[in-house]
Design a protein around this motif. Structure first.
Motif, short mmCIF file in Angstrom:
data_model
loop_
_atom_site.label_atom_id
_atom_site.label_comp_id
_atom_site.label_asym_id
_atom_site.label_seq_id
_atom_site.Cartn_x
_atom_site.Cartn_y
_atom_site.Cartn_z
N LEU A 122 -2.83 -7.59 -40.99
CA LEU A 122 -3.39 -6.75 -42.05
C LEU A 122 -2.95 -5.30 -41.85
O LEU A 122 -2.49 -4.64 -42.78
CB LEU A 122 -4.93 -6.84 -42.06
CG LEU A 122 -5.64 -5.89 -43.03
CD1 LEU A 122 -5.26 -6.19 -44.47
CD2 LEU A 122 -7.15 -5.99 -42.87
N ASN A 123 -3.07 -4.78 -40.62
CA ASN A 123 -2.70 -3.39 -40.38
C ASN A 123 -1.21 -3.13 -40.58
O ASN A 123 -0.82 -2.08 -41.09
CB ASN A 123 -3.12 -2.97 -38.97
CG ASN A 123 -4.59 -2.63 -38.92
OD1 ASN A 123 -5.20 -2.43 -39.96
ND2 ASN A 123 -5.14 -2.57 -37.73
N LYS A 124 -0.38 -4.09 -40.19
CA LYS A 124 1.06 -3.92 -40.41
C LYS A 124 1.35 -3.80 -41.90
O LYS A 124 2.16 -2.99 -42.32
CB LYS A 124 1.83 -5.10 -39.82
CG LYS A 124 2.02 -4.97 -38.33
CD LYS A 124 2.96 -6.06 -37.84
CE LYS A 124 2.84 -6.24 -36.33
NZ LYS A 124 3.20 -7.59 -35.92
N SER A 125 0.66 -4.63 -42.69
CA SER A 125 0.86 -4.59 -44.13
C SER A 125 0.38 -3.25 -44.70
O SER A 125 1.02 -2.66 -45.56
CB SER A 125 0.12 -5.77 -44.77
OG SER A 125 -0.33 -5.43 -46.05
N LEU A 126 -0.76 -2.73 -44.21
CA LEU A 126 -1.28 -1.44 -44.69
C LEU A 126 -0.28 -0.33 -44.39
O LEU A 126 -0.02 0.53 -45.23
CB LEU A 126 -2.63 -1.13 -44.03
CG LEU A 126 -3.79 -2.08 -44.36
CD1 LEU A 126 -5.07 -1.63 -43.65
CD2 LEU A 126 -4.03 -2.18 -45.85
#
Ligand code: GDP
Ligand code: K
Ligand code: MG
Length: 305
Positions: free
Chosen positions: A76-80
């Protein structure tokens, strides 16, 4: 093409910064309507959200981004973070938002990401929280030395005069070119998207710090019915599922005798009826999907880029 009072100007303005500095609050104030959800929780904004405002001959196109995440490297954080990097690539102006009087390593990491080619305004937000105004002048000086900022603007996103002033500052950086959107358009996001975001906002606000950020909302049904009679409003029939990671979280969302989920539904409905100018029927469900935020395919299937 000419606007109301001269040739049209238009440009993209990215709003970036670490979580919780007030980026989404700022976007909503600039657009003049709530289109990006806000809360005291980091990770509230998870998508790139575009909001526009046309004043005289100038169309300002603002891009709100998730705060740059540096803590956990999950899917999720990589995508953000990709969303943030994509947003600053091709804009006319960057508003780099920090909290007035503070500059942390997290702010520093965002600044490094911005590069040098695009004019960048340092927006020192939440000035209303600074009680010792005398401390601000020396802080502004140290900030000047950090980067070749086009301007430094101490202000408060919650102050209407400051917002007005900001339009004057941003306008100088927007080139003469035809508008990208209609004069009255406020966002490129759909009502369906807004509905899922509002559920997530109420969920975050009503569960406080108990519920980990790894919960999300999926819209299962979004149907629109035209008004039955003249003078009536159209009807939106919506079913949404709140996805959490553990059974314990599910119980938390539902609350004692279903109190909490009822309230999440009610507050979402009231706000969406106002924003969409429609009558809203909303059904809410809760589902457990453990580990979704670590699972790239799931993160994508829940609508993250
Ligand atoms: P984001 O994560 O950067 O998008 O931050 P949000 O817009 O979600 O705001 C985070 C918190 O800061 C919310 O509780 C806002 O109400 C609050 N906030 C935003 N701007 C201001 C401001 O100018 N002054 C004060 N006192 N609070 C603000
Ligand atoms: K936030
Ligand atoms: Mg935000």
């Amino acid at each position: 093409t000419a606007g109301p009072t001269g040739p049209q100007h238009c440009g993209l303005i990215a709003i970036v910064g670490k979580p919780n500095v007030g980026k989404s609050t700022l976007l909503n104030a600039l657009v003049g309507q709530k289109i990006s959800i806000t809360s005291r929780k980091a990770q509230t904004t998870r998508h790139r959200i575009t909001g526009m405002r046309t004043i005289g001959p100038t169309q300002f196109v603002f891009v709100d981004t998730p705060g740059f995440q540096t803590l956990h490297a999950n899917a999720l954080n990589k995508s953000l973070n990709k969303t943030v990097q994509g947003a600053v690539g091709d804009v006319d102006l960057i508003l780099f938002v920090v909290e007035a009087g503070s500059f942390t390593p997290a702010d520093e990491r965002v600044l490094k990401l911005l590069g040098k080619g695009i004019p960048t305004v340092l927006l020192a937000n939440k000035l209303d929280n600074v009680h010792r105004r005398g401390d601000i002048a020396p802080w502004l000086q140290t900030m000047q030395a950090k980067h070749d900022f086009a301007e430094i603007v101490p202000m408060s996103a919650k102050n209407a005069k400051d917002i007005e002033r900001l339009f004057g500052i941003c306008g100088k950086y927007l080139p003469e070119q035809p508008w990208f959107y209609g004069e009255d358009e406020l966002t490129d996001r759909s009502e369906k998207f807004l509905a899922s975001e509002l559920v997530r906002e109420k969920l975050f606000r009503l569960t406080g710090d108990e519920l980990p950020y790894t919960s999300t909302v999926v819209i299962d049904k979004f149907e629109e019915e035209p008004p039955q009679k003249k003078g009536q409003k159209r009807l939106l029939r919506i079913a949404a599922t709140i996805v959490v990671e553990r059974d314990g979280h599910k119980a938390m969302v539902i609350g004692d005798k279903g109190e909490r989920i009822k309230r999440i539904g009610m507050e979402t409905r009231v706000e969406l009826e106002k924003l969409a100018d429609a009558k809203v029927f909303l059904e809410l469900w809760v589902k457990v999907r453990s580990g979704w935020a670590d699972d790239e395919a799931r993160v994508r299937s829940f609508g993250y880029e």
